[in-house]
Design an enzyme around this catalytic site. Structure first.
Site, PDB file in Angstrom:
ATOM      1  N   CYS A  53      10.379   7.784  -1.342  1.00  0.00           N
ATOM      2  CA  CYS A  53      11.312   8.419  -0.404  1.00  0.00           C
ATOM      3  C   CYS A  53      11.174   9.922  -0.643  1.00  0.00           C
ATOM      4  O   CYS A  53      10.536  10.349  -1.599  1.00  0.00           O
ATOM      5  CB  CYS A  53      12.744   7.999  -0.698  1.00  0.00           C
ATOM      6  SG  CYS A  53      13.009   6.242  -0.590  1.00  0.00           S
ATOM      7  N   ARG A  87       6.493  10.743   2.910  1.00  0.00           N
ATOM      8  CA  ARG A  87       6.878   9.935   1.740  1.00  0.00           C
ATOM      9  C   ARG A  87       7.706   8.725   2.138  1.00  0.00           C
ATOM     10  O   ARG A  87       8.002   7.866   1.311  1.00  0.00           O
ATOM     11  CB  ARG A  87       7.671  10.791   0.756  1.00  0.00           C
ATOM     12  CG  ARG A  87       6.929  11.978   0.189  1.00  0.00           C
ATOM     13  CD  ARG A  87       7.822  12.766  -0.720  1.00  0.00           C
ATOM     14  NE  ARG A  87       8.296  11.953  -1.818  1.00  0.00           N
ATOM     15  CZ  ARG A  87       7.593  11.757  -2.940  1.00  0.00           C
ATOM     16  NH1 ARG A  87       6.413  12.321  -3.079  1.00  0.00           N
ATOM     17  NH2 ARG A  87       8.054  11.001  -3.897  1.00  0.00           N
ATOM     18  N   TRP A 105      12.020   5.204   2.400  1.00  0.00           N
ATOM     19  CA  TRP A 105      11.062   4.102   2.489  1.00  0.00           C
ATOM     20  C   TRP A 105      11.780   2.950   1.814  1.00  0.00           C
ATOM     21  O   TRP A 105      11.980   2.934   0.604  1.00  0.00           O
ATOM     22  CB  TRP A 105       9.770   4.450   1.744  1.00  0.00           C
ATOM     23  CG  TRP A 105       8.683   3.437   1.907  1.00  0.00           C
ATOM     24  CD1 TRP A 105       7.775   3.353   2.916  1.00  0.00           C
ATOM     25  CD2 TRP A 105       8.399   2.342   1.020  1.00  0.00           C
ATOM     26  NE1 TRP A 105       6.930   2.285   2.705  1.00  0.00           N
ATOM     27  CE2 TRP A 105       7.296   1.638   1.573  1.00  0.00           C
ATOM     28  CE3 TRP A 105       8.957   1.868  -0.152  1.00  0.00           C
ATOM     29  CZ2 TRP A 105       6.737   0.507   0.970  1.00  0.00           C
ATOM     30  CZ3 TRP A 105       8.409   0.744  -0.759  1.00  0.00           C
ATOM     31  CH2 TRP A 105       7.318   0.076  -0.191  1.00  0.00           C
ATOM     32  N   ASN A 108      15.547   8.595  -4.902  1.00  0.00           N
ATOM     33  CA  ASN A 108      14.187   8.080  -4.728  1.00  0.00           C
ATOM     34  C   ASN A 108      13.858   7.291  -5.988  1.00  0.00           C
ATOM     35  O   ASN A 108      13.929   7.823  -7.093  1.00  0.00           O
ATOM     36  CB  ASN A 108      13.181   9.223  -4.539  1.00  0.00           C
ATOM     37  CG  ASN A 108      11.743   8.695  -4.547  1.00  0.00           C
ATOM     38  OD1 ASN A 108      11.494   7.546  -4.186  1.00  0.00           O
ATOM     39  ND2 ASN A 108      10.811   9.514  -4.989  1.00  0.00           N
ATOM     40  N   GLY A 109      13.516   6.021  -5.827  1.00  0.00           N
ATOM     41  CA  GLY A 109      13.159   5.207  -6.992  1.00  0.00           C
ATOM     42  C   GLY A 109      13.781   3.818  -6.860  1.00  0.00           C
ATOM     43  O   GLY A 109      14.256   3.429  -5.805  1.00  0.00           O
ATOM     44  N   GLU A 115     -13.468   1.107   0.779  1.00  0.00           N
ATOM     45  CA  GLU A 115     -12.660   2.246   1.235  1.00  0.00           C
ATOM     46  C   GLU A 115     -12.604   2.295   2.753  1.00  0.00           C
ATOM     47  O   GLU A 115     -11.545   2.520   3.340  1.00  0.00           O
ATOM     48  CB  GLU A 115     -13.217   3.553   0.668  1.00  0.00           C
ATOM     49  CG  GLU A 115     -12.567   4.808   1.210  1.00  0.00           C
ATOM     50  CD  GLU A 115     -11.049   4.848   1.049  1.00  0.00           C
ATOM     51  OE1 GLU A 115     -10.509   4.039   0.267  1.00  0.00           O
ATOM     52  OE2 GLU A 115     -10.398   5.654   1.727  1.00  0.00           O
ATOM     53  N   LYS A 131      -9.074   2.182   4.819  1.00  0.00           N
ATOM     54  CA  LYS A 131      -8.752   3.295   5.731  1.00  0.00           C
ATOM     55  C   LYS A 131      -8.432   2.752   7.112  1.00  0.00           C
ATOM     56  O   LYS A 131      -7.458   3.131   7.751  1.00  0.00           O
ATOM     57  CB  LYS A 131      -9.959   4.221   5.771  1.00  0.00           C
ATOM     58  CG  LYS A 131      -9.832   5.673   5.835  1.00  0.00           C
ATOM     59  CD  LYS A 131      -8.939   6.488   4.957  1.00  0.00           C
ATOM     60  CE  LYS A 131      -7.961   5.988   4.058  1.00  0.00           C
ATOM     61  NZ  LYS A 131      -7.890   6.016   2.705  1.00  0.00           N
ATOM     62  N   GLU A 163      -5.116   0.368   7.213  1.00  0.00           N
ATOM     63  CA  GLU A 163      -3.797   0.951   6.892  1.00  0.00           C
ATOM     64  C   GLU A 163      -3.268   1.846   8.003  1.00  0.00           C
ATOM     65  O   GLU A 163      -2.072   2.100   8.076  1.00  0.00           O
ATOM     66  CB  GLU A 163      -3.828   1.719   5.576  1.00  0.00           C
ATOM     67  CG  GLU A 163      -4.627   2.994   5.568  1.00  0.00           C
ATOM     68  CD  GLU A 163      -4.474   3.754   4.247  1.00  0.00           C
ATOM     69  OE1 GLU A 163      -3.386   3.755   3.661  1.00  0.00           O
ATOM     70  OE2 GLU A 163      -5.463   4.330   3.808  1.00  0.00           O
ATOM     71  N   HIS A 172     -20.852 -17.284   0.990  1.00  0.00           N
ATOM     72  CA  HIS A 172     -20.228 -18.235   0.057  1.00  0.00           C
ATOM     73  C   HIS A 172     -18.820 -18.598   0.496  1.00  0.00           C
ATOM     74  O   HIS A 172     -17.931 -18.789  -0.319  1.00  0.00           O
ATOM     75  CB  HIS A 172     -20.233 -17.633  -1.357  1.00  0.00           C
ATOM     76  CG  HIS A 172     -21.612 -17.406  -1.871  1.00  0.00           C
ATOM     77  ND1 HIS A 172     -22.441 -18.425  -2.285  1.00  0.00           N
ATOM     78  CD2 HIS A 172     -22.355 -16.278  -1.956  1.00  0.00           C
ATOM     79  CE1 HIS A 172     -23.609 -17.924  -2.650  1.00  0.00           C
ATOM     80  NE2 HIS A 172     -23.581 -16.623  -2.457  1.00  0.00           N
ATOM     81  N   LYS A 177       3.283   7.947   1.079  1.00  0.00           N
ATOM     82  CA  LYS A 177       2.156   8.679   0.509  1.00  0.00           C
ATOM     83  C   LYS A 177       2.014   8.441  -0.987  1.00  0.00           C
ATOM     84  O   LYS A 177       0.920   8.259  -1.486  1.00  0.00           O
ATOM     85  CB  LYS A 177       2.336  10.177   0.758  1.00  0.00           C
ATOM     86  CG  LYS A 177       1.221  11.045   0.204  1.00  0.00           C
ATOM     87  CD  LYS A 177      -0.109  10.746   0.849  1.00  0.00           C
ATOM     88  CE  LYS A 177      -1.234  11.593   0.315  1.00  0.00           C
ATOM     89  NZ  LYS A 177      -2.547  11.176   0.833  1.00  0.00           N
TER      90      LYS A 177
HETATM   91  C1  AGP Z   1      -4.784   5.811   0.493  1.00  0.00           C
HETATM   92  O1  AGP Z   1      -5.275   5.876   1.827  1.00  0.00           O
HETATM   93  C2  AGP Z   1      -3.595   4.935   0.381  1.00  0.00           C
HETATM   94  N1  AGP Z   1      -2.534   5.541   1.131  1.00  0.00           N
HETATM   95  C3  AGP Z   1      -3.201   4.499  -1.007  1.00  0.00           C
HETATM   96  O2  AGP Z   1      -4.055   3.419  -1.284  1.00  0.00           O
HETATM   97  C4  AGP Z   1      -3.339   5.502  -2.172  1.00  0.00           C
HETATM   98  O3  AGP Z   1      -4.697   5.801  -2.374  1.00  0.00           O
HETATM   99  C5  AGP Z   1      -2.798   4.839  -3.443  1.00  0.00           C
HETATM  100  O4  AGP Z   1      -1.425   4.595  -3.244  1.00  0.00           O
HETATM  101  C6  AGP Z   1      -2.990   5.676  -4.707  1.00  0.00           C
HETATM  102  O5  AGP Z   1      -2.286   6.881  -4.580  1.00  0.00           O
HETATM  103  P1  AGP Z   1      -2.599   8.049  -5.662  1.00  0.00           P
HETATM  104  O6  AGP Z   1      -4.043   8.428  -5.483  1.00  0.00           O
HETATM  105  O7  AGP Z   1      -1.649   9.155  -5.323  1.00  0.00           O
HETATM  106  O8  AGP Z   1      -2.353   7.471  -7.033  1.00  0.00           O
END
Ligand code: AGP
Length: 609
Positions: A2, A27, A75, A99-100, A480, A484, A487, A503, A604
């Site tokens: 958050c 966030r 969030w 936040n937490g 990756e 990308k 998400e 397999h 984020k």
């Molecule tokens: C990246 O596109 C994602 N949003 C997510 O997987 C991110 O890479 C992951 O949460 C790790 O975050 P960090 O690199 O800040 O530790």
């Protein structure tokens, strides 16, 4: 996950809080709210929905008029997004934003209910407001805070105001980031620097189990017992422009375009006289020679950067590398010890699972190396050695430039590792480093072909499921590329080692299912082409992302994106190729009507478990 903000000064508090929340919306964005002192009263306005909903509500209900207050963008962790579950939460004389995750909130809620407290929300955060009010009996805010913190288990960054103190904001943290901004006659609290960057670049990092009080006298810091402490002031290296889109439609596209420059900057910062040099950060060749095994642990994109690094370090330095998902590593009782190197990779430097994995590695006596993009972040400060990547502020939830500077740094580490262990000589070290130094230009060439990436995206817009496949470095990149895409476009996507598809998973291939094949590794290209032919034979729509000049039998490929890597070694190809995958994902998201900067359900920085 958050964003919290707080302000005390002479400005229009509502404007400062809303401006700050906008900068922190990445966030979390399923609800938002602010609480502002109007004289001796506190006016709270909060709502489910993004900040746009909050702005509309402020227009409808009137903007609180004052100079002191707190704000929150959520969030959801406990309780669905709703007006009642939105922050700020008030009880009695206390109003908070959080936040937490408070792990023992249920037992605290039970206790407080027995004391006669009632609750309006399903959140764990509201319990904190009640507990603070419970300990506020002596009308001493600091005492109420220290007593409350003793009872909380879990993670928190708290912004707190007390009705009897209309010109004070308190904050405390444990496990979730909180930063204090110090201006001229004004002060701020925020989850991240962009929230107040336009007002001041002077900041102080609040550490775990510390408390801060903003009041008209200035800013005072206390330890968890309420004893005053002194803290170091820092100057933010970022400027306001970095926290804005600068003409791009989305932060993500801006950050994709920033990659040539930030990769160059990061490479330059870790290279001396044409070779990688880590002595400034305390990593010597003697140390690199002494490690028996390397672990790389991270989450999401950062972990996928670790897989690229694994292939590079093992290929060059011939030292075993295990890549572990941080949320697994921290609980799997890993076989790690004194002669091992544990590398943690994290853009934010605040990811809870990665931080916990780092703490475990340190407990086991391993040497720890962090690769982070936020200097002074929790992970940066905890690791024995830290590589600071120079991607600058990354705001889009989907990580792009941070991934690129992570693998750029890790390639240099792989080269130095190999040289230190005499697996390559000085000439090869120089040659590889010189090749890597050329990647920014190759990256730019690929970014310039964004129209072709947009066209590929247009072929995916009505797809609900697709696959990425590749071998070796291409497989690492597939992981990756798949993350990308899924998400931010919400297309279900899976990445597979190309040789593994037959397999089991190949049973899912049917007419027109897109299979995006990354085929850049010349030593195994024939094998990858065979896998392409296997899926093509079953009706797949095959998209090839390959080195310029790669040929395929007629009918194997439906769409081809040939990339000119020049003389680049196959091993380094993931660095420029990922930009094409990022652009395909970005345009897929746009074409499907999504906001690539704020994808649903995501935040984020995942600072909770
Ligand atoms: C990246 O596109 C994602 N949003 C997510 O997987 C991110 O890479 C992951 O949460 C790790 O975050 P960090 O690199 O800040 O530790």
């Amino acid at each position: 996950m958050c964003g919290i903000v707080g302000y005390l000064g002479q400005r229009d508090c509502t404007e400062v809080l809303m401006d700050g929340l906008e900068k922190l919306e990445y966030r979390g964005y399923d609800s938002a709210g602010i609480a502002v002192f109007e004289g001796r009263d506190i006016k709270t306005v909060k709502t489910r929905g993004k900040l746009t909903a909050m702005k509309e509500k402020l227009e409808r209900e009137g903007r609180p008029q004052g100079h002191c207050g707190i704000g929150h963008t959520r969030w959801a962790t406990h309780g669905e997004p709703s007006d009642a579950n939105s922050h700020p939460h008030s009880n009695g004389r206390v109003t908070i934003v959080h936040n937490g995750i408070i792990e023992n909130y249920a037992e605290l809620k039970q206790f407080l209910t027995e004391q006669g407290y009632t609750f309006l929300s399903q959140t764990d955060s509201e319990v904190v407001a009640c507990l603070l009010d419970y300990y506020y009996s002596e009308r001493n805010p600091l005492h109420a805070i220290t007593e409350t913190l003793k009872e909380l288990r879990g993670s928190y960054a708290l912004g707190i105001i007390f009705k009897d103190f209309p010109e004070r904001v308190y904050a405390a943290r444990c496990g979730s980031p909180l930063i204090v901004g110090v201006g001229q006659g004004e002060s701020f609290i925020a989850s991240d620097i962009p929230a107040f960057l336009k007002y001041t670049k002077d900041y102080v990092l609040l550490e775990d189990n510390e408390i801060v009080r903003l009041d008209t006298e200035g800013v005072m810091f206390f330890d968890v017992h309420g004893i005053q402490i002194s803290k170091e002031r820092r100057i933010a290296e970022w400027d306001v422009e970095q926290a804005q889109k600068c003409g791009y439609p989305h932060y993500m596209l801006k950050e994709i375009h920033e990659q040539p420059g930030v990769v160059q900057k990061t490479l330059d910062s870790l290279t001396k006289d044409g070779i990688p040099d880590f002595t400034d950060i305390g990593l010597t060749d003697d140390m690199l020679r002494g490690f028996n095994k390397v672990f790389i642990t991270a989450c999401g994109t950062a972990m996928y950067a670790g897989i690229v690094a694994k292939y590079a370090i093992e290929k060059l330095a011939r030292v075993p590398v295990a890549v572990e998902i941080a949320s697994e590593f921290r609980y799997m009782d890993p076989i790690v010890g004194e002669n091992d190197l544990v590398i943690v990779v994290s853009q934010s430097g605040e990811t809870a699972d990665t931080k916990a994995a780092l703490e475990l590695a340190k407990e086991r006596g391993a040497k720890t190396l962090a690769v982070v993009n936020v200097k002074y972040s929790a992970i940066a400060r905890l690791a024995d050695i830290c590589i600071n990547t120079l991607a600058g502020l990354e705001i889009a939830v989907a990580s792009t430039k941070a991934y690129s500077v992570q693998i750029a740094s890790l390639y240099l580490l792989a080269f130095r590792f190999a040289y230190a262990r005499e697996a390559i000589d000085a000439d090869e070290l120089k040659r590889l480093t010189a090749q890597l130094a050329k990647t920014p230009e190759v990256i730019q060439n690929i970014i310039d072909r964004c129209d072709e990436c947009q066209f590929i995206a247009s072929q995916l817009v009505n797809t609900e499921t697709l696959f990425f496949i590749g071998r070796g470095f291409d497989y690492a990149l597939s992981l990756e590329g798949s993350l990308k895409l899924k998400e931010i476009s919400y297309i279900h996507s899976e990445a597979y080692a190309a040789g593994e598809l037959k397999h089991g998973t190949i049973s899912l291939i049917e007419q027109n299912i897109p299979v995006i094949t990354i085929a850049t590794q010349s030593h195994i290209i024939e094998k990858t082409i065979s896998n392409m032919e296997e899926v093509k034979a079953r009706g797949a729509f095959v998209i090839a992302i390959c080195r310029k000049g790669t040929t395929f039998a007629d009918g194997t490929v439906d769409l081809k994106l040939e990339l000119d890597f020049g003389e680049l070694n196959d091993m380094l190809v993931p660095l420029p190729t990922v930009c094409a995958l990022q652009l395909i994902a970005y345009y897929s998201s746009i074409l499907r009507g999504n906001d690539p900067d704020k994808p649903r359900n995501l935040a984020k920085s995942v600072t909770t478990e």
